[in-house]
Design a protein around this motif. Structure first.
Motif, PDB file in Angstrom:
ATOM      1  N   ASP A  15      17.939   9.290   0.751  1.00  0.00           N
ATOM      2  CA  ASP A  15      18.619   8.175   0.069  1.00  0.00           C
ATOM      3  C   ASP A  15      17.779   6.902   0.010  1.00  0.00           C
ATOM      4  O   ASP A  15      18.321   5.800  -0.107  1.00  0.00           O
ATOM      5  N   SER A  16      16.465   7.024   0.081  1.00  0.00           N
ATOM      6  CA  SER A  16      15.629   5.817   0.004  1.00  0.00           C
ATOM      7  C   SER A  16      15.348   5.406  -1.431  1.00  0.00           C
ATOM      8  O   SER A  16      14.959   4.260  -1.693  1.00  0.00           O
ATOM      9  N   GLY A  17      15.547   6.359  -2.373  1.00  0.00           N
ATOM     10  CA  GLY A  17      15.200   6.065  -3.758  1.00  0.00           C
ATOM     11  C   GLY A  17      13.715   6.123  -4.023  1.00  0.00           C
ATOM     12  O   GLY A  17      13.265   5.810  -5.129  1.00  0.00           O
ATOM     13  N   LEU A  18      12.936   6.514  -3.021  1.00  0.00           N
ATOM     14  CA  LEU A  18      11.487   6.601  -3.150  1.00  0.00           C
ATOM     15  C   LEU A  18      11.071   8.072  -3.179  1.00  0.00           C
ATOM     16  O   LEU A  18      11.799   8.944  -2.719  1.00  0.00           O
ATOM     17  N   ARG A  19       9.885   8.327  -3.735  1.00  0.00           N
ATOM     18  CA  ARG A  19       9.406   9.705  -3.864  1.00  0.00           C
ATOM     19  C   ARG A  19       8.062   9.862  -3.170  1.00  0.00           C
ATOM     20  O   ARG A  19       7.295   8.895  -3.024  1.00  0.00           O
ATOM     21  N   GLN A  20       7.786  11.067  -2.742  1.00  0.00           N
ATOM     22  CA  GLN A  20       6.518  11.335  -2.080  1.00  0.00           C
ATOM     23  C   GLN A  20       5.354  11.057  -3.024  1.00  0.00           C
ATOM     24  O   GLN A  20       5.386  11.399  -4.204  1.00  0.00           O
ATOM     25  N   GLY A  21       4.327  10.370  -2.505  1.00  0.00           N
ATOM     26  CA  GLY A  21       3.161  10.023  -3.302  1.00  0.00           C
ATOM     27  C   GLY A  21       3.272   8.708  -4.043  1.00  0.00           C
ATOM     28  O   GLY A  21       2.295   8.258  -4.656  1.00  0.00           O
ATOM     29  N   GLN A  22       4.435   8.066  -4.008  1.00  0.00           N
ATOM     30  CA  GLN A  22       4.629   6.803  -4.727  1.00  0.00           C
ATOM     31  C   GLN A  22       3.843   5.682  -4.053  1.00  0.00           C
ATOM     32  O   GLN A  22       3.785   5.577  -2.826  1.00  0.00           O
ATOM     33  N   GLN A  23       3.220   4.822  -4.855  1.00  0.00           N
ATOM     34  CA  GLN A  23       2.464   3.685  -4.326  1.00  0.00           C
ATOM     35  C   GLN A  23       3.430   2.603  -3.845  1.00  0.00           C
ATOM     36  O   GLN A  23       4.367   2.221  -4.558  1.00  0.00           O
ATOM     37  N   VAL A  24       3.196   2.092  -2.634  1.00  0.00           N
ATOM     38  CA  VAL A  24       4.066   1.063  -2.075  1.00  0.00           C
ATOM     39  C   VAL A  24       3.251   0.076  -1.243  1.00  0.00           C
ATOM     40  O   VAL A  24       2.166   0.376  -0.753  1.00  0.00           O
TER      41      VAL A  24
ATOM     42  N   PRO B  95      11.213   0.200   7.434  1.00  0.00           N
ATOM     43  CA  PRO B  95      12.507   0.314   6.765  1.00  0.00           C
ATOM     44  C   PRO B  95      12.328   0.424   5.255  1.00  0.00           C
ATOM     45  O   PRO B  95      11.482  -0.268   4.667  1.00  0.00           O
ATOM     46  N   ALA B  96      13.125   1.292   4.621  1.00  0.00           N
ATOM     47  CA  ALA B  96      12.994   1.486   3.175  1.00  0.00           C
ATOM     48  C   ALA B  96      13.182   0.184   2.412  1.00  0.00           C
ATOM     49  O   ALA B  96      12.526  -0.052   1.389  1.00  0.00           O
ATOM     50  N   GLY B  97      14.059  -0.683   2.898  1.00  0.00           N
ATOM     51  CA  GLY B  97      14.299  -1.951   2.215  1.00  0.00           C
ATOM     52  C   GLY B  97      13.165  -2.937   2.329  1.00  0.00           C
ATOM     53  O   GLY B  97      13.183  -3.993   1.698  1.00  0.00           O
ATOM     54  N   GLN B  98      12.159  -2.609   3.128  1.00  0.00           N
ATOM     55  CA  GLN B  98      11.020  -3.492   3.344  1.00  0.00           C
ATOM     56  C   GLN B  98       9.801  -3.057   2.530  1.00  0.00           C
ATOM     57  O   GLN B  98       8.705  -3.562   2.716  1.00  0.00           O
TER      58      GLN B  98
END
Length: 326
Positions: A75-84, A106-109
């Protein structure tokens, strides 16, 4: 994984390259494969044991980093390999930071982005641009057509703030104590570089008799009153840093603030750099509209001693970045 661990405060030899378990993200957190990270004064104070009481040891330092999602979690809304990018919020202080091959946060960070820029370029941005952009947007509400004074202009935040303000469409006055560094200010688009001898209000008023619309204070309380005198009526000064080391004013009185001049402060957090703003800045760098104050790229964790030594010396202007190999 390999990481830099500080088991107890000390000199550069307290930064130990060691092998530690790869961190497992707790619920609501994600794991990032670190590609690059900036080196900051905050991490120098953590290594020396001079940071606030929220730092515990042993600790992997690093208050910012960029990379790709390795384990997105639920439920993070993020995907593997995504640039962050991620920064601050206790990272490298109350929980392990980015001086490592992997970091959890934390995902929100996290701030997602997409770019073809080299990792060493992106790695210089998060904390530096968050502080600069947050000061201008949240602290000063700077708008196109306004005038801005940056006190402490050759710092990484000062150079970034000048570049962002010019991209916004502001007129920028910026200071340096060293006449030989005026060219650095002009290189990022500063309209009026000033040599700071401790009192610059007179110089500012010669350029703009009514004073500037806004001022970003990075030098500290030792010059704050003079900075306040540089600002027009109903203008604003934002206190963000204290490069000279003075964070307080003895026997402060509110009447030290000139009438009809506003004083605020900015401390900042990751949420003050929205994803769309970071994406805009990345495009501006790629297009050549925004100049990045990059001092030096250090290759590999083994170069952390040299990187922190350079930050402490302060002889090379711009941001120091450590680039990690795959």
């Amino acid at each position: 994984m390999r990481a830099i661990v500080v088991t107890r405060p000390g000199g550069l030899d307290a930064l130990q390259v060691t092998t530690v378990p790869k961190p497992e993200p707790q619920p609501g957190w994600v794991r990032i494969k670190v590609k690059a990270f900036g080196v900051n004064e905050s991490e120098v104070t953590t290594r020396k044991g001079e940071a606030d009481s929220d730092v515990t040891y042993p600790r992997i330092p690093g208050i910012e980093g960029v990379g790709v999602i390795d384990q997105p979690g639920r439920d993070s809304g993020l995907r593997q390999g995504q640039q962050v990018a991620t920064m601050m919020g206790g990272m490298g202080r109350s929980f392990d930071g980015s001086y490592a091959q992997y970091v959890t946060a934390p995902a929100g960070q996290l701030i997602p982005f997409e770019t073809d820029l080299p990792w060493e370029v992106v790695g210089a941005l998060p904390e530096m641009f968050q502080t600069a952009y947050g000061s201008l947007a949240a602290g000063l509400a700077l708008r196109a057509g306004q005038s801005l004074l940056i006190r402490g202009g050759t710092s990484t935040v000062g150079l970034s703030a000048a570049a962002i303000a010019k991209d916004l469409g502001a007129t920028v006055v910026s200071t340096t104590r060293n006449p030989e560094r005026v060219a650095e200010l002009r290189a990022v688009g500063v309209d009026h570089p000033l040599v700071d001898d401790g009192t610059i209000a007179g110089q500012v008023r010669e350029l703009m008799p009514d004073g500037v619309d806004a001022a970003l204070e990075l030098v500290g309380c030792s010059v704050l009153q003079d900075t306040l005198r540089s600002v027009r009526r109903h203008g604003t000064v934002c206190f963000t840093g204290a490069l000279a080391g003075q964070w307080t004013i003895p026997d402060f009185s509110p009447f030290m603030i000139p009438g009809r001049v506003r004083l605020t402060s900015y401390a900042g957090e990751a949420g003050d750099l929205p994803a769309e703003v970071l994406q805009h800045q990345l495009r501006a760098i790629a297009d050549g509209r925004l100049k990045l104050p990059l001092a030096k790229v250090h290759h590999g964790l083994e170069q952390i001693h040299a990187a922190q030594a350079d930050v402490e010396a302060g002889t090379t202007p711009g941001k120091h970045v450590v680039l990690l190999d795959d």
